[in-house]
Design a protein around this motif. Sequence first.
Motif, PDB file in Angstrom:
ATOM      1  N   ARG A   9       0.861  -1.188   0.000  1.00 30.19           N
ATOM      2  CA  ARG A   9       0.000   0.000   0.000  1.00 30.19           C
ATOM      3  C   ARG A   9       0.893   1.232   0.000  1.00 30.19           C
ATOM      4  O   ARG A   9       1.742   1.401   0.881  1.00 30.19           O
ATOM      5  CB  ARG A   9      -0.892  -0.026   1.243  1.00 30.19           C
ATOM      6  N   VAL A  10       0.708   2.111  -0.996  1.00 28.14           N
ATOM      7  CA  VAL A  10       1.533   3.317  -1.115  1.00 28.14           C
ATOM      8  C   VAL A  10       0.632   4.511  -1.442  1.00 28.14           C
ATOM      9  O   VAL A  10      -0.545   4.355  -1.766  1.00 28.14           O
ATOM     10  CB  VAL A  10       2.605   3.162  -2.226  1.00 28.14           C
ATOM     11  N   VAL A  11       1.210   5.693  -1.383  1.00 32.33           N
ATOM     12  CA  VAL A  11       0.502   6.889  -1.830  1.00 32.33           C
ATOM     13  C   VAL A  11       0.262   6.768  -3.337  1.00 32.33           C
ATOM     14  O   VAL A  11       1.158   6.394  -4.090  1.00 32.33           O
ATOM     15  CB  VAL A  11       1.321   8.160  -1.527  1.00 32.33           C
ATOM     16  N   ASP A  12      -0.951   7.056  -3.772  1.00 32.39           N
ATOM     17  CA  ASP A  12      -1.289   6.974  -5.190  1.00 32.39           C
ATOM     18  C   ASP A  12      -0.304   7.800  -6.018  1.00 32.39           C
ATOM     19  O   ASP A  12       0.068   8.912  -5.639  1.00 32.39           O
ATOM     20  CB  ASP A  12      -2.718   7.479  -5.413  1.00 32.39           C
ATOM     21  N   TYR A  13       0.120   7.232  -7.147  1.00 31.59           N
ATOM     22  CA  TYR A  13       1.171   7.892  -7.936  1.00 31.59           C
ATOM     23  C   TYR A  13       0.729   9.219  -8.526  1.00 31.59           C
ATOM     24  O   TYR A  13       1.564  10.025  -8.952  1.00 31.59           O
ATOM     25  CB  TYR A  13       1.677   6.957  -9.046  1.00 31.59           C
ATOM     26  N   ASN A  14      -0.579   9.472  -8.568  1.00 40.47           N
ATOM     27  CA  ASN A  14      -1.062  10.757  -9.081  1.00 40.47           C
ATOM     28  C   ASN A  14      -1.041  11.862  -8.031  1.00 40.47           C
ATOM     29  O   ASN A  14      -1.273  13.027  -8.359  1.00 40.47           O
ATOM     30  CB  ASN A  14      -2.504  10.600  -9.591  1.00 40.47           C
ATOM     31  N   VAL A  15      -0.789  11.501  -6.785  1.00 41.64           N
ATOM     32  CA  VAL A  15      -0.847  12.462  -5.687  1.00 41.64           C
ATOM     33  C   VAL A  15       0.528  13.093  -5.472  1.00 41.64           C
ATOM     34  O   VAL A  15       1.551  12.400  -5.461  1.00 41.64           O
ATOM     35  CB  VAL A  15      -1.313  11.773  -4.381  1.00 41.64           C
ATOM     36  N   LYS A  16       0.543  14.408  -5.286  1.00 46.91           N
ATOM     37  CA  LYS A  16       1.795  15.090  -4.961  1.00 46.91           C
ATOM     38  C   LYS A  16       2.091  14.893  -3.479  1.00 46.91           C
ATOM     39  O   LYS A  16       1.285  15.254  -2.612  1.00 46.91           O
ATOM     40  CB  LYS A  16       1.697  16.590  -5.274  1.00 46.91           C
ATOM     41  N   ALA A  29      -2.184  12.191   5.929  1.00 47.83           N
ATOM     42  CA  ALA A  29      -3.537  12.573   6.327  1.00 47.83           C
ATOM     43  C   ALA A  29      -4.376  12.941   5.103  1.00 47.83           C
ATOM     44  O   ALA A  29      -3.987  13.793   4.296  1.00 47.83           O
ATOM     45  CB  ALA A  29      -3.487  13.744   7.303  1.00 47.83           C
ATOM     46  N   ASN A  30      -5.512  12.270   4.962  1.00 51.02           N
ATOM     47  CA  ASN A  30      -6.447  12.533   3.855  1.00 51.02           C
ATOM     48  C   ASN A  30      -5.805  12.386   2.477  1.00 51.02           C
ATOM     49  O   ASN A  30      -6.153  13.100   1.532  1.00 51.02           O
ATOM     50  CB  ASN A  30      -7.054  13.936   3.991  1.00 51.02           C
ATOM     51  N   VAL A  31      -4.859  11.472   2.378  1.00 56.45           N
ATOM     52  CA  VAL A  31      -4.162  11.232   1.110  1.00 56.45           C
ATOM     53  C   VAL A  31      -4.681   9.935   0.495  1.00 56.45           C
ATOM     54  O   VAL A  31      -4.863   8.931   1.186  1.00 56.45           O
ATOM     55  CB  VAL A  31      -2.634  11.139   1.342  1.00 56.45           C
TER      56      VAL A  31
END
Length: 249
Positions: A9-16, A29-31
């Motif tokens: 599980r990782v931060v979505d690649y589209n998210v900065k 938080a809220n990512v």
Amino acid sequence: MKVLVPIKRVVDYNVKVRVKADQSDVDLANVKMAMNPFCEIAVEEAVRLKEKGVATEIVVVTVGTKAAQEQLRTAMALGADRAILVETDEAAQPLGIAKALKALVDKEQPQLVILGKQAIDGDNNQTGQMLAALAGMPQGTFASEVNVAEGKVKVTREIDGGLQTVELNLPAVVTTDLRLNEPRYASLPNIMKAKKKPLDTVSPADLGVDLTPGIKTLKVEPPAERQAGIKVASVEELVDKLKNEAKVI
């Protein structure tokens, strides 16, 4: 043939990605979180092997918090048969994850382990190799093509000079590269079916593994802002700036 597919599980690649104000870690938080893209490729390859009649069962596994069940359900919607969550609130690091996967390999006895070559958050590119070493299994890394037949797996792997093909005896560990396949999207019926597929939760203690991090993060900071480029009117001005300002010539 049973295939074990570890995912992350990782931060979505589209998210900065943002850094916390105290620079202690990345702000989650809220990512939006998602399955690591290389792990999606690993799941897709396992599903394709099952569709060819090579694999009979696909087991996905992850090491993380309870929230990681979301990504396990996604993997089952893509075609995995069941899932295992090694639940921990520790910030698990590659060696600890590899030890947990080794315990699961001993328990599940898969003939093939397919996992992404690296995660897009840590970019370590270590877990697959560590697992192979701990389990005493041959490994084919950076796979761009995988063929399984007669108790062996042929892996075409990407190297600096081009492509290299290795043949491994099963059981083996394979890590996936970008050009191996194009992952499919989960259909709504399969997403609904995934909710009924078995998902087992175990603790690191159940596996006899200590996931206490061996490396401490002291500080996290974003990369330095890049300076804006400039336009020059002539080749002479360009040469002057490269020589006297940038000092690269």
